[in-house]
Design a protein around this motif. Sequence first.
Motif, PDB file in Angstrom:
ATOM      1  N   LEU A  30     -36.320 -17.670  30.850  1.00 30.59           N
ATOM      2  CA  LEU A  30     -36.656 -19.063  31.117  1.00 30.59           C
ATOM      3  C   LEU A  30     -37.238 -19.751  29.882  1.00 30.59           C
ATOM      4  N   THR A  31     -38.027 -19.022  29.105  1.00 35.28           N
ATOM      5  CA  THR A  31     -38.664 -19.609  27.920  1.00 35.28           C
ATOM      6  C   THR A  31     -37.635 -20.064  26.889  1.00 35.28           C
ATOM      7  N   TYR A  32     -36.536 -19.325  26.789  1.00 33.55           N
ATOM      8  CA  TYR A  32     -35.532 -19.632  25.758  1.00 33.55           C
ATOM      9  C   TYR A  32     -34.221 -20.115  26.383  1.00 33.55           C
ATOM     10  N   LEU A  33     -34.353 -20.867  27.474  1.00 33.12           N
ATOM     11  CA  LEU A  33     -33.173 -21.403  28.140  1.00 33.12           C
ATOM     12  C   LEU A  33     -32.565 -22.568  27.358  1.00 33.12           C
ATOM     13  N   ALA A  34     -33.394 -23.388  26.731  1.00 32.85           N
ATOM     14  CA  ALA A  34     -32.894 -24.586  26.038  1.00 32.85           C
ATOM     15  C   ALA A  34     -31.830 -24.265  24.984  1.00 32.85           C
ATOM     16  N   PRO A  35     -32.014 -23.235  24.112  1.00 32.52           N
ATOM     17  CA  PRO A  35     -30.970 -22.940  23.117  1.00 32.52           C
ATOM     18  C   PRO A  35     -29.630 -22.545  23.740  1.00 32.52           C
ATOM     19  N   VAL A  36     -29.662 -22.000  24.955  1.00 34.34           N
ATOM     20  CA  VAL A  36     -28.403 -21.646  25.628  1.00 34.34           C
ATOM     21  C   VAL A  36     -27.723 -22.908  26.161  1.00 34.34           C
ATOM     22  N   VAL A  37     -28.505 -23.801  26.759  1.00 34.23           N
ATOM     23  CA  VAL A  37     -27.950 -25.027  27.327  1.00 34.23           C
ATOM     24  C   VAL A  37     -27.306 -25.885  26.236  1.00 34.23           C
ATOM     25  N   THR A  38     -27.987 -26.017  25.095  1.00 32.78           N
ATOM     26  CA  THR A  38     -27.470 -26.866  24.009  1.00 32.78           C
ATOM     27  C   THR A  38     -26.561 -26.107  23.054  1.00 32.78           C
ATOM     28  N   GLY A  39     -26.498 -24.780  23.191  1.00 33.92           N
ATOM     29  CA  GLY A  39     -25.663 -23.964  22.315  1.00 33.92           C
ATOM     30  C   GLY A  39     -24.376 -23.538  22.998  1.00 33.92           C
TER      31      GLY A  39
ATOM     32  N   ASP B  93     -21.080 -19.899  28.368  1.00 27.32           N
ATOM     33  CA  ASP B  93     -20.283 -20.969  27.756  1.00 27.32           C
ATOM     34  C   ASP B  93     -19.567 -21.824  28.795  1.00 27.32           C
ATOM     35  N   ARG B  94     -19.791 -21.543  30.072  1.00 27.52           N
ATOM     36  CA  ARG B  94     -19.203 -22.338  31.148  1.00 27.52           C
ATOM     37  C   ARG B  94     -20.327 -23.088  31.856  1.00 27.52           C
ATOM     38  N   PRO B  95     -20.488 -24.361  31.558  1.00 33.65           N
ATOM     39  CA  PRO B  95     -21.671 -25.107  32.053  1.00 33.65           C
ATOM     40  C   PRO B  95     -21.862 -25.050  33.564  1.00 33.65           C
ATOM     41  N   ALA B  96     -20.789 -25.243  34.325  1.00 36.12           N
ATOM     42  CA  ALA B  96     -20.928 -25.254  35.784  1.00 36.12           C
ATOM     43  C   ALA B  96     -21.407 -23.899  36.295  1.00 36.12           C
ATOM     44  N   VAL B  97     -20.862 -22.822  35.718  1.00 38.25           N
ATOM     45  CA  VAL B  97     -21.270 -21.475  36.127  1.00 38.25           C
ATOM     46  C   VAL B  97     -22.720 -21.227  35.728  1.00 38.25           C
ATOM     47  N   LEU B  98     -23.082 -21.648  34.515  1.00 37.16           N
ATOM     48  CA  LEU B  98     -24.458 -21.462  34.042  1.00 37.16           C
ATOM     49  C   LEU B  98     -25.453 -22.130  34.986  1.00 37.16           C
ATOM     50  N   LEU B  99     -25.202 -23.378  35.339  1.00 39.18           N
ATOM     51  CA  LEU B  99     -26.138 -24.111  36.184  1.00 39.18           C
ATOM     52  C   LEU B  99     -26.216 -23.515  37.589  1.00 39.18           C
TER      53      LEU B  99
ATOM     54  N   ALA C 278     -23.420 -23.339  26.058  1.00 41.53           N
ATOM     55  CA  ALA C 278     -22.942 -24.192  27.155  1.00 41.53           C
ATOM     56  C   ALA C 278     -22.402 -25.524  26.658  1.00 41.53           C
ATOM     57  N   GLY C 279     -22.808 -25.941  25.440  1.00 38.41           N
ATOM     58  CA  GLY C 279     -22.293 -27.174  24.866  1.00 38.41           C
ATOM     59  C   GLY C 279     -22.801 -28.445  25.515  1.00 38.41           C
ATOM     60  N   LEU C 280     -23.942 -28.380  26.196  1.00 42.65           N
ATOM     61  CA  LEU C 280     -24.499 -29.565  26.835  1.00 42.65           C
ATOM     62  C   LEU C 280     -25.517 -30.237  25.923  1.00 42.65           C
ATOM     63  N   THR C 281     -25.861 -31.470  26.215  1.00 43.92           N
ATOM     64  CA  THR C 281     -26.850 -32.194  25.417  1.00 43.92           C
ATOM     65  C   THR C 281     -28.262 -31.774  25.827  1.00 43.92           C
ATOM     66  N   ALA C 282     -29.231 -32.145  25.003  1.00 49.08           N
ATOM     67  CA  ALA C 282     -30.624 -31.801  25.290  1.00 49.08           C
ATOM     68  C   ALA C 282     -31.108 -32.411  26.598  1.00 49.08           C
ATOM     69  N   ALA C 283     -30.476 -33.496  27.041  1.00 49.05           N
ATOM     70  CA  ALA C 283     -30.880 -34.134  28.292  1.00 49.05           C
ATOM     71  C   ALA C 283     -30.646 -33.226  29.495  1.00 49.05           C
ATOM     72  N   TRP C 284     -29.784 -32.216  29.344  1.00 50.75           N
ATOM     73  CA  TRP C 284     -29.500 -31.296  30.442  1.00 50.75           C
ATOM     74  C   TRP C 284     -30.553 -30.201  30.572  1.00 50.75           C
ATOM     75  N   VAL C 285     -31.419 -30.036  29.578  1.00 48.82           N
ATOM     76  CA  VAL C 285     -32.410 -28.956  29.633  1.00 48.82           C
ATOM     77  C   VAL C 285     -33.363 -29.129  30.826  1.00 48.82           C
ATOM     78  N   PRO C 286     -33.969 -30.330  31.024  1.00 51.66           N
ATOM     79  CA  PRO C 286     -34.821 -30.490  32.209  1.00 51.66           C
ATOM     80  C   PRO C 286     -34.068 -30.250  33.509  1.00 51.66           C
TER      81      PRO C 286
END
Length: 389
Positions: A222-231, A289-295, A233-241
Amino acid sequence: MPLPLFFLALAVFAMGTSEFMLAGLLPDLARDLGVGLGAAGALTPAFAAGMVVGAPLAAVLGRRRSVRARLLGFLLVFLAAHVVGALTDSLPVLLATRCAAALSCAGFLALALTTATALVPSDRKGRALSVLLAGTTVATVAGVPGGALLGALAGWRAVFWAVAVLCLPALAGVLYGVPARTPADVRERTPLRAESAVLRAPRAVAALGLAALVNAATFGSLTYLAPVVTGPAGLTAAWVPAALALFGAGSFAGVTLAGRLADRHPGRILAVGGPLLLTGWLALAALADRPAVLLGLLLVQGALSFGIGTTLISRVLYEAAGAPVLAGACATAALNVGAVAGPSLAALVLSPPTGPFLLSAGLVAAALGTALALRAAARTRAAATAPGS
């Protein structure tokens, strides 16, 4: 469930928000105090370390006072720490207030765990814990994102004031809702030496160790989730929250479900949920790397992580029913040992960004292997002591 439980949960919500809120406030805080981001970052581990040390210490100190008096005392210290923190312009003073808040938070949670289970029938401990720990999960869903938004709009000091204000109804609830003498007060007459012996029992030690491993796996990823979301997964930083909120929503669902099942079917929860939790972390590492699956997996992993964690803590309190002071303290310390160890280990495996997911899988695998080994050993001992063996 008794009304006082919900006031205790409100206090836990305020404390959970405080514990995690700095993640979104550090840049603004560092600029305002005129210090580097690294120096301001010391505020986070200071809180976690205070939780680990403070739980047993705060639970033992003042043991002769009533549980209600100590709960009120811890809440007042926590409130005062946030008022001073909101007013100070000094990083050392702010660091001191974070340590004081952590110590009072640890003491409050340790007492709240045993108080919650003392206020309900002996076969509803898991249900009571689910109400109490829902405060933490709601903090991850609403408190922390809300704090980040308030900080962006009104500055980091406003968030400290908001946490202090949240303590006021909790104070009133504890003062007027928790009885002057609870069953926990009567049980606390047990000598500390006898309580220590109860907690050294293999089943109690095992439940504490497994809770620490599962929590380390949870907070390591959970602490290092942001680098996965923006890396990957290819999503923007707005998706981290949004990703964090999904995990938090799953956590709330997991705590609620575990509260209904942990009293009667703890073995089934652990036997089914443990392998699923391990599989989920491996799936996240492979499919990040699959955003829908990740979320979607984050929602599931939140439910499994906190559902299993709640079940393990309820087992600690069942196995250590003869240690009313130290059981809640050691449970709190175990959870925070995991919360400190997980991110520390995950920091070593950040390349690739999905490394923490693999680490979490390894930690859960270690917990499952330990549980199976202990179960086999218990069966061997039972067979050896059976009549005619």
